[in-house]
Design a protein around this motif. Structure first.
Motif, mmCIF file in Angstrom:
data_model
loop_
_atom_site.group_PDB
_atom_site.id
_atom_site.type_symbol
_atom_site.label_atom_id
_atom_site.label_comp_id
_atom_site.label_asym_id
_atom_site.label_seq_id
_atom_site.Cartn_x
_atom_site.Cartn_y
_atom_site.Cartn_z
ATOM 1 N N GLN A 54 -44.091 -29.178 7.601
ATOM 2 C CA GLN A 54 -44.038 -27.949 6.768
ATOM 3 C C GLN A 54 -42.970 -28.460 5.602
ATOM 4 N N GLN A 83 -56.183 -15.858 5.572
ATOM 5 C CA GLN A 83 -56.145 -17.221 5.985
ATOM 6 C C GLN A 83 -54.863 -17.531 7.138
ATOM 7 N N ASN A 87 -53.414 -20.066 10.911
ATOM 8 C CA ASN A 87 -52.103 -20.537 11.473
ATOM 9 C C ASN A 87 -51.749 -19.756 12.856
ATOM 10 N N ILE A 126 -51.246 -26.939 8.547
ATOM 11 C CA ILE A 126 -52.518 -26.612 8.190
ATOM 12 C C ILE A 126 -52.699 -26.593 6.803
ATOM 13 N N THR A 245 -43.322 -18.776 2.674
ATOM 14 C CA THR A 245 -42.881 -19.882 3.873
ATOM 15 C C THR A 245 -41.507 -20.253 3.119
ATOM 16 N N ILE B 130 -53.268 -25.768 1.164
ATOM 17 C CA ILE B 130 -52.116 -24.403 1.606
ATOM 18 C C ILE B 130 -51.256 -24.921 2.615
ATOM 19 N N GLN B 131 -50.235 -24.670 2.690
ATOM 20 C CA GLN B 131 -49.325 -24.920 3.841
ATOM 21 C C GLN B 131 -48.793 -23.623 3.998
ATOM 22 N N GLY B 132 -48.684 -23.134 5.359
ATOM 23 C CA GLY B 132 -48.156 -21.789 5.694
ATOM 24 C C GLY B 132 -48.604 -20.823 4.604
ATOM 25 N N THR B 133 -47.844 -20.189 4.059
ATOM 26 C CA THR B 133 -48.172 -19.217 2.887
ATOM 27 C C THR B 133 -47.853 -19.665 1.621
ATOM 28 N N THR B 134 -48.048 -20.920 1.177
ATOM 29 C CA THR B 134 -47.861 -21.307 -0.233
ATOM 30 C C THR B 134 -48.877 -22.561 -0.556
ATOM 31 N N PHE B 135 -49.372 -22.687 -1.695
ATOM 32 C CA PHE B 135 -49.876 -23.890 -2.103
ATOM 33 C C PHE B 135 -49.309 -25.117 -2.233
#
Lengths: 256, 256
Positions: A54, A83, A87, A126, A245, B130-135
């Motif tokens: 992350q 989305q 996760n 992810i 995040t 996308i990772q987590g909740t951000t681009f």
């Protein structure tokens, strides 16, 4: 080195093993574009040379000691507004397997690290592809510490450090893929409510008073859960705050 | 064949030309992972052999007649709940350039085709990571019909068919990249409101009574706009319905 799992419907039925690769997520994405891999295809390696965590953190793993793999899914049924459910199911799938091996409490640190007590045993990365307002592909990268006994990182652990047992990587891979398949099928069958409830019940630090750090400084608060966008919801006094995040960090130690 | 645009700050400053490739979006994603391309990097080809359109439609283009390219952006400032804003700015960027060349009305057919009157002149395919909740990354693939004079597809056109003029591809590329840069900077500077207003004002068929087709059958209704998730909002009698990309089709002809 790895064989296809015997106990799944589609997860891992295509399984590609690379002795070494830069990042299983990147390579899985490349290969799945070129060859049109079916859903549930897995790329696994013994040595990830440029693994990403992350927010660009590097994840270091001893060769051949741990599980490092990526699963290709095509959740075209899922509106992108939902989305974060991906996760959630990935986190829950790993959490269930880890919890079945250790006595200590296993939890999910938002957005998707798996902890044994206060120590990280697994990271999940992810990456989604979206067209218009729907998903085309989702790559779920999983790095689980299994038989490694020493760590450079603080607050890292492995299954073997926790239980004293050395594990068969193939067996654990099968368990995780089977668990992921179960959660993914539940999500497809509109088990959204159960996924969300299970995720909330598994969240590290939920409802406890903790220290948090945001761009506006440090503060005390308690995690209420995640909202429909996957943002962390923290109650700070009478305020309820929502964080993406990169917008918040929180301490591992309970507030004293 | 193509040179870097002279009139932009960052868009197209890195420009990679491939005489032929399968899909500029796929290749741009692969190369940008391996080499860490900076924001605004462009991959352009004269011959895309396996171009993909929305929902897997094939987009056929005569070699060397049109513009087929992908732009790499890293909109880490954008919460993923606002992802449709990327579709909006890409559509508006192309629409402005096309409108400057033709007298007929240019509009955006949701989610992101560009039409001259009722004919498609450009398709846009956006793929996000996308990772987590951000681009982390967004690949914006643009296929614009420029000098091609015949089409296999119904309802397709080109700039030259509409205006009778043959265009310099390099000049048009520069114009589109410059326009995209302008809209992207506006979005970064929190011009969300203006982006949404411009997109709504540019929508094909907005507020007109049209025929629509959904899983529940055909119906008459009128487009109200898009909601915060990028879904198409259609008023059907007194009902207001929200559709994702694959859930609705609509006629090109006005309802009679």
């Amino acid at each position: 080195m790895y064989k296809n799992p015997a106990n799944t419907l589609f997860m891992g039925k295509k399984l590609v093993y690379m002795p070494e690769c830069h990042s299983t997520n990147t390579l899985a994405l490349e290969l799945s574009q070129k060859q049109d891999w079916s859903e549930g295809a897995v790329l696994i390696t013994n040595h990830q040379t440029k693994g990403r965590g992350q927010q660009g953190n590097v994840w270091i793993s001893e060769i051949g000691k741990n599980l490092t793999f990526s699963v290709v899914l095509k959740p075209t049924f899922l509106p992108i507004k939902d989305q974060f459910l991906l996760n959630m199911i990935a986190s829950l799938a790993v959490k269930d397997v880890v919890q079945s091996k250790v006595a200590e409490k296993v939890s999910v640190k938002w957005p998707n690290d798996i902890l044994i007590k206060d120590l990280k045993v697994c990271g999940i990365l992810i990456e989604n592809q979206i067209q218009g307002t729907t998903f085309t592909k989702s790559i779920i990268g999983i790095g689980m510490n299994i038989n490694q006994k020493g760590f450079h990182q603080n607050r890292a652990t492995s299954l073997t450090l926790q239980s004293g047992i050395e594990y068969c990587l193939q067996d654990l891979l099968e368990e995780v893929l089977s668990s992921l398949e179960k959660w993914y099928i539940l999500l497809r069958q509109n088990g959204t409510h159960r996924v969300k409830n299970s995720y909330h019940a598994s969240m590290y630090g939920i409802n406890e008073i903790r220290n948090f750090r945001s761009d506006d400084g440090d503060f005390e608060g308690s995690i209420q859960g995640v909202d429909d966008y996957g943002r962390l919801v923290i109650k700070k006094g009478k305020e309820v705050l929502h964080f993406n995040t990169k917008e918040v960090q929180f301490d591992f130690e309970p507030f004293k």
